[in-house]
Design a protein around this motif. Structure first.
Motif, PDB file in Angstrom:
ATOM      1  N   CYS A 290       0.886  -1.168   0.000  1.00  0.00           N
ATOM      2  CA  CYS A 290       0.000   0.000   0.000  1.00  0.00           C
ATOM      3  C   CYS A 290       0.923   1.218   0.000  1.00  0.00           C
ATOM      4  O   CYS A 290       1.792   1.339   0.858  1.00  0.00           O
ATOM      5  CB  CYS A 290      -0.900   0.013   1.231  1.00  0.00           C
ATOM      6  SG  CYS A 290      -2.009   1.441   1.317  1.00  0.00           S
ATOM      7  N   PHE A 291       0.758   2.096  -0.982  1.00  0.00           N
ATOM      8  CA  PHE A 291       1.725   3.190  -1.106  1.00  0.00           C
ATOM      9  C   PHE A 291       1.114   4.567  -0.906  1.00  0.00           C
ATOM     10  O   PHE A 291       1.841   5.563  -0.808  1.00  0.00           O
ATOM     11  CB  PHE A 291       2.433   3.147  -2.471  1.00  0.00           C
ATOM     12  CG  PHE A 291       1.550   3.436  -3.649  1.00  0.00           C
ATOM     13  CD1 PHE A 291       1.453   4.728  -4.152  1.00  0.00           C
ATOM     14  CD2 PHE A 291       0.830   2.435  -4.268  1.00  0.00           C
ATOM     15  CE1 PHE A 291       0.650   5.011  -5.246  1.00  0.00           C
ATOM     16  CE2 PHE A 291       0.029   2.702  -5.356  1.00  0.00           C
ATOM     17  CZ  PHE A 291      -0.075   3.997  -5.854  1.00  0.00           C
ATOM     18  N   GLN A 292      -0.191   4.653  -0.838  1.00  0.00           N
ATOM     19  CA  GLN A 292      -0.811   5.948  -0.561  1.00  0.00           C
ATOM     20  C   GLN A 292      -2.192   5.724   0.043  1.00  0.00           C
ATOM     21  O   GLN A 292      -2.866   4.737  -0.272  1.00  0.00           O
ATOM     22  CB  GLN A 292      -0.936   6.789  -1.834  1.00  0.00           C
ATOM     23  CG  GLN A 292      -1.308   8.245  -1.556  1.00  0.00           C
ATOM     24  CD  GLN A 292      -1.503   9.042  -2.833  1.00  0.00           C
ATOM     25  OE1 GLN A 292      -2.534   8.949  -3.465  1.00  0.00           O
ATOM     26  NE2 GLN A 292      -0.493   9.822  -3.204  1.00  0.00           N
ATOM     27  N   SER A 293      -2.584   6.623   0.923  1.00  0.00           N
ATOM     28  CA  SER A 293      -3.914   6.556   1.522  1.00  0.00           C
ATOM     29  C   SER A 293      -4.401   7.972   1.774  1.00  0.00           C
ATOM     30  O   SER A 293      -3.614   8.904   1.892  1.00  0.00           O
ATOM     31  CB  SER A 293      -3.872   5.769   2.837  1.00  0.00           C
ATOM     32  OG  SER A 293      -2.916   6.326   3.716  1.00  0.00           O
ATOM     33  N   GLN A 294      -5.699   8.102   1.835  1.00  0.00           N
ATOM     34  CA  GLN A 294      -6.273   9.416   2.131  1.00  0.00           C
ATOM     35  C   GLN A 294      -7.652   9.252   2.734  1.00  0.00           C
ATOM     36  O   GLN A 294      -8.374   8.298   2.427  1.00  0.00           O
ATOM     37  CB  GLN A 294      -6.350  10.273   0.862  1.00  0.00           C
ATOM     38  CG  GLN A 294      -7.105   9.637  -0.287  1.00  0.00           C
ATOM     39  CD  GLN A 294      -7.053  10.459  -1.552  1.00  0.00           C
ATOM     40  OE1 GLN A 294      -7.666  11.520  -1.644  1.00  0.00           O
ATOM     41  NE2 GLN A 294      -6.321   9.970  -2.539  1.00  0.00           N
ATOM     42  N   PHE A 295      -7.996  10.170   3.624  1.00  0.00           N
ATOM     43  CA  PHE A 295      -9.366  10.269   4.117  1.00  0.00           C
ATOM     44  C   PHE A 295      -9.986  11.479   3.450  1.00  0.00           C
ATOM     45  O   PHE A 295      -9.417  12.575   3.464  1.00  0.00           O
ATOM     46  CB  PHE A 295      -9.404  10.417   5.636  1.00  0.00           C
ATOM     47  CG  PHE A 295     -10.792  10.274   6.203  1.00  0.00           C
ATOM     48  CD1 PHE A 295     -11.239   9.044   6.646  1.00  0.00           C
ATOM     49  CD2 PHE A 295     -11.657  11.359   6.252  1.00  0.00           C
ATOM     50  CE1 PHE A 295     -12.534   8.907   7.140  1.00  0.00           C
ATOM     51  CE2 PHE A 295     -12.942  11.223   6.736  1.00  0.00           C
ATOM     52  CZ  PHE A 295     -13.384   9.997   7.188  1.00  0.00           C
ATOM     53  N   ILE A 296     -11.165  11.283   2.856  1.00  0.00           N
ATOM     54  CA  ILE A 296     -11.845  12.334   2.102  1.00  0.00           C
ATOM     55  C   ILE A 296     -13.089  12.757   2.883  1.00  0.00           C
ATOM     56  O   ILE A 296     -13.993  11.951   3.116  1.00  0.00           O
ATOM     57  CB  ILE A 296     -12.245  11.835   0.703  1.00  0.00           C
ATOM     58  CG1 ILE A 296     -11.031  11.228  -0.018  1.00  0.00           C
ATOM     59  CG2 ILE A 296     -12.865  12.962  -0.121  1.00  0.00           C
ATOM     60  CD1 ILE A 296     -11.388  10.437  -1.261  1.00  0.00           C
ATOM     61  N   PHE A 297     -13.129  14.021   3.280  1.00  0.00           N
ATOM     62  CA  PHE A 297     -14.260  14.495   4.079  1.00  0.00           C
ATOM     63  C   PHE A 297     -15.492  14.794   3.220  1.00  0.00           C
ATOM     64  O   PHE A 297     -16.600  14.433   3.567  1.00  0.00           O
ATOM     65  CB  PHE A 297     -13.873  15.756   4.859  1.00  0.00           C
ATOM     66  CG  PHE A 297     -13.130  15.467   6.128  1.00  0.00           C
ATOM     67  CD1 PHE A 297     -13.809  15.160   7.286  1.00  0.00           C
ATOM     68  CD2 PHE A 297     -11.741  15.478   6.165  1.00  0.00           C
ATOM     69  CE1 PHE A 297     -13.136  14.886   8.465  1.00  0.00           C
ATOM     70  CE2 PHE A 297     -11.053  15.205   7.331  1.00  0.00           C
ATOM     71  CZ  PHE A 297     -11.751  14.916   8.480  1.00  0.00           C
ATOM     72  N   LYS A 298     -15.350  15.476   2.114  1.00  0.00           N
ATOM     73  CA  LYS A 298     -16.461  15.927   1.254  1.00  0.00           C
ATOM     74  C   LYS A 298     -17.614  16.455   2.117  1.00  0.00           C
ATOM     75  O   LYS A 298     -18.710  15.908   2.188  1.00  0.00           O
ATOM     76  CB  LYS A 298     -16.921  14.801   0.342  1.00  0.00           C
ATOM     77  CG  LYS A 298     -18.000  15.214  -0.703  1.00  0.00           C
ATOM     78  CD  LYS A 298     -17.567  16.361  -1.577  1.00  0.00           C
ATOM     79  CE  LYS A 298     -16.558  15.930  -2.619  1.00  0.00           C
ATOM     80  NZ  LYS A 298     -17.141  15.014  -3.623  1.00  0.00           N
ATOM     81  N   ASN A 299     -17.324  17.573   2.801  1.00  0.00           N
ATOM     82  CA  ASN A 299     -18.301  18.155   3.714  1.00  0.00           C
ATOM     83  C   ASN A 299     -19.454  18.812   2.979  1.00  0.00           C
ATOM     84  O   ASN A 299     -19.397  19.044   1.762  1.00  0.00           O
ATOM     85  CB  ASN A 299     -17.602  19.175   4.617  1.00  0.00           C
ATOM     86  CG  ASN A 299     -16.699  18.518   5.640  1.00  0.00           C
ATOM     87  OD1 ASN A 299     -17.163  17.721   6.448  1.00  0.00           O
ATOM     88  ND2 ASN A 299     -15.410  18.823   5.602  1.00  0.00           N
ATOM     89  N   ALA A 300     -20.502  19.125   3.704  1.00  0.00           N
ATOM     90  CA  ALA A 300     -21.665  19.783   3.125  1.00  0.00           C
ATOM     91  C   ALA A 300     -21.244  21.045   2.380  1.00  0.00           C
ATOM     92  O   ALA A 300     -20.520  21.886   2.919  1.00  0.00           O
ATOM     93  CB  ALA A 300     -22.668  20.126   4.219  1.00  0.00           C
ATOM     94  N   GLY A 301     -21.670  21.160   1.126  1.00  0.00           N
ATOM     95  CA  GLY A 301     -21.350  22.328   0.320  1.00  0.00           C
ATOM     96  C   GLY A 301     -20.052  22.230  -0.451  1.00  0.00           C
ATOM     97  O   GLY A 301     -19.739  23.114  -1.258  1.00  0.00           O
ATOM     98  N   ALA A 302     -19.266  21.158  -0.252  1.00  0.00           N
ATOM     99  CA  ALA A 302     -17.975  21.027  -0.931  1.00  0.00           C
ATOM    100  C   ALA A 302     -18.165  20.672  -2.402  1.00  0.00           C
ATOM    101  O   ALA A 302     -19.089  19.939  -2.771  1.00  0.00           O
ATOM    102  CB  ALA A 302     -17.118  19.969  -0.248  1.00  0.00           C
ATOM    103  N   TRP A 303     -17.268  21.182  -3.242  1.00  0.00           N
ATOM    104  CA  TRP A 303     -17.281  20.839  -4.653  1.00  0.00           C
ATOM    105  C   TRP A 303     -16.829  19.395  -4.864  1.00  0.00           C
ATOM    106  O   TRP A 303     -16.063  18.848  -4.085  1.00  0.00           O
ATOM    107  CB  TRP A 303     -16.328  21.754  -5.418  1.00  0.00           C
ATOM    108  CG  TRP A 303     -16.914  23.070  -5.795  1.00  0.00           C
ATOM    109  CD1 TRP A 303     -18.231  23.401  -5.891  1.00  0.00           C
ATOM    110  CD2 TRP A 303     -16.179  24.254  -6.142  1.00  0.00           C
ATOM    111  NE1 TRP A 303     -18.373  24.707  -6.279  1.00  0.00           N
ATOM    112  CE2 TRP A 303     -17.129  25.253  -6.435  1.00  0.00           C
ATOM    113  CE3 TRP A 303     -14.826  24.547  -6.224  1.00  0.00           C
ATOM    114  CZ2 TRP A 303     -16.758  26.541  -6.818  1.00  0.00           C
ATOM    115  CZ3 TRP A 303     -14.455  25.829  -6.613  1.00  0.00           C
ATOM    116  CH2 TRP A 303     -15.407  26.816  -6.906  1.00  0.00           C
ATOM    117  N   GLY A 304     -17.259  18.832  -5.994  1.00  0.00           N
ATOM    118  CA  GLY A 304     -16.758  17.545  -6.413  1.00  0.00           C
ATOM    119  C   GLY A 304     -15.399  17.676  -7.093  1.00  0.00           C
ATOM    120  O   GLY A 304     -14.932  18.782  -7.386  1.00  0.00           O
TER     121      GLY A 304
END
Length: 269
Positions: free
Chosen positions: A122-136
């Protein structure tokens, strides 16, 4: 789903969707951890390093993880995490480490040995919040961001919360994994997030939304074209993303800000 069905879906579409793959308690544990991490590592903390990205935006580095704020502040922000877009480099931390080493995850990747072999990092990881109102995020192929000497890689996208058309689910273009890496141009939206680029030379008429529940898992080819839609709801659409590659894969050039952390998750002996 049998192994042959995995292979058929992969070859035809470039992705596999697994329902109810992980218990929702693990999803909540990931969310609880990352919220606490972001709150503890505020920009004004002495433990946080402020870094200017190549586009002159600001990101933060805390204990080896990269915290990327939303360039366009979200309209409903009340807490520190409400204005965070993504946090990178988590797969050496629990509960994320336990996830990438789970036998069930690696068993699915076994079906794709022809792509990444039996020995896996595994070489990369991320947590994506995508909060209310956030752009795609616009249409892209993950391999565009990954200058590595072994292609392709495999992405594993875990739904931490429900993903709907209203709150910012993914859209994928089935079969586009058979395309080469297309030209990506900078996202032209004012205040677009750092690193956002898009494909503009492809017809996405046949794109399909991937609607998910917490614990569902999407596994996809790193050439697969995909995007996320804007979050037009009043709640967060959270996800955890992990990238896997054949052991021994090396980067071919430096990548500003983003880093690769190759961590063994399976070895043959």
């Amino acid at each position: 789903m049998t192994e042959i069905n995995y292979q058929e879906a992969w070859e035809r579409n470039g992705y596999i969707l697994l329902r109810g793959f992980i218990d929702q308690h693990l999803c909540q544990a990931m969310l609880d951890y990352i919220v606490a991490f972001v709150r503890e590592n505020r920009p004004d903390s002495s433990k946080v390093l402020t870094v200017k990205a190549p586009d002159d935006s600001t990101v933060y580095v805390a204990d080896g993880s990269i915290i990327i704020p939303e360039s366009k502040p979200t309209p409903f922000a009340q807490s520190q995490e409400d204005n965070i877009s993504k946090v990178f480099n988590l797969h050496r931390r629990e509960p994320f480490k336990a996830f990438v080493e789970r036998p069930e995850v690696l068993d699915v990747l076994d079906v794709l040995e022809q792509l990444i072999g039996q020995e896996i990092d595994c070489f990369q990881s991320q947590f994506i919040f995508k909060n209310a109102g956030a752009w795609g995020q616009p249409w892209h192929q993950d391999s565009y961001y990954m200058p590595l000497d072994h292609l392709p890689q495999v992405g594993v996208w875990l739904a931490v919360s429900e993903a709907t058309l209203e709150n910012g689910c993914l859209l994928v273009q089935p079969g586009s994994h058979r395309e080469p890496i297309h030209t990506h141009v900078p996202d032209q939206r004012p205040q677009a997030n750092y690193g956002y680029v898009e494909i503009v030379d492809y017809d996405f008429t046949d794109a399909v939304p991937i609607l998910m529940q917490p614990g569902d898992l999407l596994i996809f080819h790193s050439f697969l074209m995909h995007r996320s839609v804007d979050n037009q709801s009043n709640s967060r659409r959270a996800a955890a993303m992990f990238h896997f590659a054949q052991a021994g894969t090396q980067k071919t050039q430096d990548v500003p800000i983003y880093t690769f952390d190759f961590t063994p998750v399976r070895r043959s002996s």
